[in-house]
Design a protein around this motif. Structure first.
Motif, PDB file in Angstrom:
ATOM      1  N   VAL A 202       0.855  -1.191   0.000  1.00  0.00           N
ATOM      2  CA  VAL A 202       0.000   0.000   0.000  1.00  0.00           C
ATOM      3  C   VAL A 202       0.891   1.241   0.000  1.00  0.00           C
ATOM      4  O   VAL A 202       1.640   1.476   0.947  1.00  0.00           O
ATOM      5  CB  VAL A 202      -0.935   0.017   1.225  1.00  0.00           C
ATOM      6  N   VAL A 203       0.811   2.036  -1.063  1.00  0.00           N
ATOM      7  CA  VAL A 203       1.593   3.261  -1.148  1.00  0.00           C
ATOM      8  C   VAL A 203       0.718   4.500  -0.981  1.00  0.00           C
ATOM      9  O   VAL A 203       1.233   5.614  -0.851  1.00  0.00           O
ATOM     10  CB  VAL A 203       2.364   3.334  -2.484  1.00  0.00           C
ATOM     11  N   GLY A 204      -0.593   4.314  -0.954  1.00  0.00           N
ATOM     12  CA  GLY A 204      -1.503   5.427  -0.736  1.00  0.00           C
ATOM     13  C   GLY A 204      -2.894   4.912  -0.421  1.00  0.00           C
ATOM     14  O   GLY A 204      -3.224   3.755  -0.694  1.00  0.00           O
ATOM     15  N   PHE A 205      -3.706   5.756   0.202  1.00  0.00           N
ATOM     16  CA  PHE A 205      -5.098   5.377   0.461  1.00  0.00           C
ATOM     17  C   PHE A 205      -5.958   6.626   0.481  1.00  0.00           C
ATOM     18  O   PHE A 205      -5.468   7.746   0.679  1.00  0.00           O
ATOM     19  CB  PHE A 205      -5.241   4.592   1.771  1.00  0.00           C
ATOM     20  N   ALA A 206      -7.256   6.431   0.263  1.00  0.00           N
ATOM     21  CA  ALA A 206      -8.207   7.534   0.277  1.00  0.00           C
ATOM     22  C   ALA A 206      -9.504   7.057   0.903  1.00  0.00           C
ATOM     23  O   ALA A 206      -9.978   5.951   0.622  1.00  0.00           O
ATOM     24  CB  ALA A 206      -8.460   8.045  -1.140  1.00  0.00           C
ATOM     25  N   VAL A 207     -10.080   7.899   1.768  1.00  0.00           N
ATOM     26  CA  VAL A 207     -11.330   7.601   2.457  1.00  0.00           C
ATOM     27  C   VAL A 207     -12.327   8.705   2.136  1.00  0.00           C
ATOM     28  O   VAL A 207     -11.980   9.888   2.127  1.00  0.00           O
ATOM     29  CB  VAL A 207     -11.128   7.514   3.980  1.00  0.00           C
ATOM     30  N   GLU A 208     -13.545   8.315   1.847  1.00  0.00           N
ATOM     31  CA  GLU A 208     -14.615   9.276   1.606  1.00  0.00           C
ATOM     32  C   GLU A 208     -15.873   8.768   2.275  1.00  0.00           C
ATOM     33  O   GLU A 208     -16.297   7.632   2.029  1.00  0.00           O
ATOM     34  CB  GLU A 208     -14.854   9.464   0.109  1.00  0.00           C
ATOM     35  N   THR A 209     -16.460   9.601   3.150  1.00  0.00           N
ATOM     36  CA  THR A 209     -17.693   9.186   3.797  1.00  0.00           C
ATOM     37  C   THR A 209     -18.813   9.205   2.759  1.00  0.00           C
ATOM     38  O   THR A 209     -18.960  10.162   1.998  1.00  0.00           O
ATOM     39  CB  THR A 209     -18.044  10.097   4.972  1.00  0.00           C
ATOM     40  N   PRO A 210     -19.614   8.154   2.714  1.00  0.00           N
ATOM     41  CA  PRO A 210     -20.642   8.042   1.675  1.00  0.00           C
ATOM     42  C   PRO A 210     -21.921   8.763   2.054  1.00  0.00           C
ATOM     43  O   PRO A 210     -22.055   9.317   3.150  1.00  0.00           O
ATOM     44  CB  PRO A 210     -20.863   6.537   1.620  1.00  0.00           C
ATOM     45  N   ALA A 211     -22.862   8.723   1.141  1.00  0.00           N
ATOM     46  CA  ALA A 211     -24.199   9.232   1.445  1.00  0.00           C
ATOM     47  C   ALA A 211     -24.831   8.360   2.521  1.00  0.00           C
ATOM     48  O   ALA A 211     -24.415   7.228   2.766  1.00  0.00           O
ATOM     49  CB  ALA A 211     -25.051   9.222   0.181  1.00  0.00           C
ATOM     50  N   THR A 212     -25.835   8.899   3.185  1.00  0.00           N
ATOM     51  CA  THR A 212     -26.499   8.194   4.281  1.00  0.00           C
ATOM     52  C   THR A 212     -26.947   6.804   3.849  1.00  0.00           C
ATOM     53  O   THR A 212     -27.604   6.640   2.826  1.00  0.00           O
ATOM     54  CB  THR A 212     -27.711   9.007   4.768  1.00  0.00           C
ATOM     55  N   GLY A 213     -26.551   5.812   4.644  1.00  0.00           N
ATOM     56  CA  GLY A 213     -26.966   4.450   4.383  1.00  0.00           C
ATOM     57  C   GLY A 213     -26.038   3.667   3.486  1.00  0.00           C
ATOM     58  O   GLY A 213     -26.145   2.443   3.407  1.00  0.00           O
ATOM     59  N   ALA A 214     -25.116   4.342   2.807  1.00  0.00           N
ATOM     60  CA  ALA A 214     -24.189   3.640   1.920  1.00  0.00           C
ATOM     61  C   ALA A 214     -23.024   3.077   2.734  1.00  0.00           C
ATOM     62  O   ALA A 214     -22.735   3.507   3.840  1.00  0.00           O
ATOM     63  CB  ALA A 214     -23.681   4.578   0.832  1.00  0.00           C
ATOM     64  N   ARG A 215     -22.371   2.112   2.140  1.00  0.00           N
ATOM     65  CA  ARG A 215     -21.278   1.431   2.816  1.00  0.00           C
ATOM     66  C   ARG A 215     -20.003   2.290   2.791  1.00  0.00           C
ATOM     67  O   ARG A 215     -19.665   2.872   1.757  1.00  0.00           O
ATOM     68  CB  ARG A 215     -21.010   0.097   2.111  1.00  0.00           C
ATOM     69  N   GLU A 216     -19.317   2.346   3.908  1.00  0.00           N
ATOM     70  CA  GLU A 216     -18.060   3.087   3.957  1.00  0.00           C
ATOM     71  C   GLU A 216     -16.941   2.255   3.340  1.00  0.00           C
ATOM     72  O   GLU A 216     -16.837   1.052   3.594  1.00  0.00           O
ATOM     73  CB  GLU A 216     -17.697   3.451   5.394  1.00  0.00           C
ATOM     74  N   THR A 217     -16.101   2.916   2.544  1.00  0.00           N
ATOM     75  CA  THR A 217     -15.042   2.207   1.851  1.00  0.00           C
ATOM     76  C   THR A 217     -13.728   2.985   1.941  1.00  0.00           C
ATOM     77  O   THR A 217     -13.710   4.169   2.275  1.00  0.00           O
ATOM     78  CB  THR A 217     -15.380   2.003   0.358  1.00  0.00           C
TER      79      THR A 217
END
Length: 381
Positions: free
Chosen positions: A342-357
Motif C-alpha cells: 500500500v503506497v496510498g489510500f483515500a477515504v470518503e464518507t458516503p451518502a447516508t446508508g451507503a457502505r463506507e469504503t
C-alpha cells in the motif's frame, strides 16, 4: 451504528487542544512521499457552535482525524469557508498533511557542506533545521536509527531560497533514493499524539501481517490506471560540480547526449524528458542516471487501486503494509494473485446508508532487505 470521524483541532505549534467536533462530508487521503489532503465540514446549528468555529484559524491550527480512538489522519488547516443557506450553516475546512508545512519553510540560511553524509541523515537534518528556527517547531520527531549507505552532499545556497518540502522530495527522487512519510500516530509508550518522520531505503514497509483481499468478495471494485503525463521517448541529463569559493562559486556543467529507448515504437510522438543533478559532474555517472531515468519514463507501469470496505480489517496502519490481492479479472490468465504494498489510500464518507469504503493504491511489494519498517501504531490512549 457507524462511529463518525471527529476532528480534533489543536494549536499547530503546541498541539494544545482547541476543540473537538464531528465531521461530515469527509474526504481524506495520504501517500508515501507526497502526503495528502482533507476536506470536511461540521454544522453550525447555533451561536455557541459558530463561536467555537472561530478558533479554527487557517495556517495556525492543526487537525487530527479520529475514529473510535484511532488516529487516521493529521495535518494543517490551510483554508476555511463558512457556508450558509436553507440547509443550515456549516464550516468547511481544507487541510493538508504535515509535509505541507515544510513547503512553507525556506532554507533562508542555506545548507552547504563539502562532506558527504548518508542521505537519510541529510533528510533528517533538513527537517531538524526547519524546527530549530524561532517559532518553527511543530513537533515532528525524527530517529537516527535508519541508514541507507548512500552518501550525499548538502548543496543549498542561501540565495536559492530552497523550500524544505521541495528539497526533501528532490532528495528522495534521486537515483538510489529513499521513501519518506510523516506519520500521524500515537507515541507507543504514552499514547500521546505524535508526528513522526519515517524514512526507508529503498522503500518504507510494514512489519504488520499481510492483509488479504479477494474479488469477488471484500474487493468492491478495482481500477488499473495508466498515466502518460510523465512518459518520455527521449531523455537528456545535466550535472555539474561547484567551483570557486564564497559568493564567486559557480557550476561547471556536464550534459549527456540525447538518449532514446532501443525498443521504442517509432510511431510514438516525441516526448522529451530531462533531469538535473548539481552534485554530479562525472559524465559516466550522468550517462547511467539518464539511462535509468529514460527506462523508468518509457516503461511506466500501470498502478492498481482496490476499493474495500472500511471495516474489512482496515485500520490507520495502511501505508507500507502488504496486501495479498486475488482478483477474478480478464487481464491476467487465471486472474490476478499478487502480493503488493500500500503506497496510498483515500477515504470518503458516503451518502447516508451507503457502505463506507477505503481505496488502496497498490505498488510493487518490498524486496528484502529493507532498511526501515514502519512500526505498528498505538490505537488508543
Amino acid at each position: 451504528m457507524t462511529t463518525p470521524f471527529r476532528a480534533l483541532f489543536c494549536d499547530l505549534r503546541t498541539d494544545d487542544i482547541i476543540d473537538s467536533l464531528p465531521l461530515d462530508h469527509v474526504r481524506f487521503d495520504d501517500r508515501i512521499g507526497c502526503g495528502g489532503a482533507l476536506t470536511g465540514r461540521f454544522a453550525l446549528p447555533d451561536t455557541e457552535t459558530a463561536g467555537r468555529a472561530e478558533a479554527v484559524v487557517p495556517a495556525r491550527t492543526a487537525v487530527w482525524v479520529q475514529r473510535g480512538g484511532n488516529i487516521w489522519w493529521g495535518g494543517v488547516v490551510w483554508r476555511t469557508a463558512r457556508h450558509g443557506g436553507p440547509a443550515g450553516d456549516a464550516l468547511e475546512i481544507v487541510a493538508a498533511t504535515w509535509d505541507s508545512y515544510l513547503d512553507h519553510r525556506i532554507l533562508y540560511a542555506g545548507k552547504e557542506s563539502d562532506t558527504a553524509v548518508d542521505q537519510l541523515v541529510l533528510a533528517r537534518e533538513l527537517v531538524e533545521q526547519a524546527q530549530a528556527q524561532p517559532n518553527g517547531d511543530i513537533g515532528i520527531t525524527t530517529s537516527d536509527t535508519v541508514m541507507s549507505g548512500v552518501r550525499r552532499r548538502a548543496r543549498y545556497a542561501d540565495s536559492d531560497l530552497t523550500r524544505i518540502g521541495e528539497a526533501l522530495r528532490q532528495l528522495a527522487d534521486r537515483r538510489d533514493g529513499f521513501e519518506w512519510h510523516i506519520a500521524s500516530t500515537r507515541e507507543p509508550a504514552t499514547g500521546y499524539r505524535t508526528k513522526r518522520l519515517d524514512l526507508g531505503y529503498p522503500v518504507l514497509a510494514s512489519e504488520l501481517p499481510d492483509l488479504e483481499y479477494s474479488g469477488p468478495g471484500a474487493v468492491l471494485g478495482y481500477a488499473y490506471k495508466y498515466d502518460g503525463s510523465r512518459m518520455a521517448t527521449m531523455w537528456r541529463s545535466r550535472g555539474g560540480r561547484t567551483g570557486g569559493a564564497g559568493h564567486l562559486m559557480s557550476h561547471v556543467w556536464e550534459i549527456t547526449d540525447v538518449l532514446h529507448p532501443a525498443d521504442a515504437d517509432l510511431t510514438w510522438p516525441r516526448l522529451d524528458g530531462a533531469s538535473e543533478d548539481t552534485d554530479c559532474g562525472r559524465r559516466e555517472t550522468l550517462d547511467s542516471q539518464a539511462q535509468d531515468a529514460l527506462r523508468a519514463a518509457w516503461h511506466a507501469p500501470a498502478s492498481l487501486d482496490a476499493t474495500v470496505p472500511l471495516d474489512a480489517g482496515t485500520d490507520p496502519a495502511l501505508l507500507g503494509r502488504h496486501v495479498r490481492l486475488r482478483l477474478e479479472e480478464p487481464w491476467h490468465d487465471g486472474g490476478l494473485d499478487r502480493r503488493m504494498r500500500v503506497v496510498g489510500f483515500a477515504v470518503e464518507t458516503p451518502a447516508t446508508g451507503a457502505r463506507e469504503t477505503v481505496r488502496l493504491t497498490l505498488g510493487a511489494a518490498a524486496q528484502a532487505p529493507v532498511a526501515a519498517y514502519l512500526p505498528a501504531p498505538v490505537s488508543s490512549r
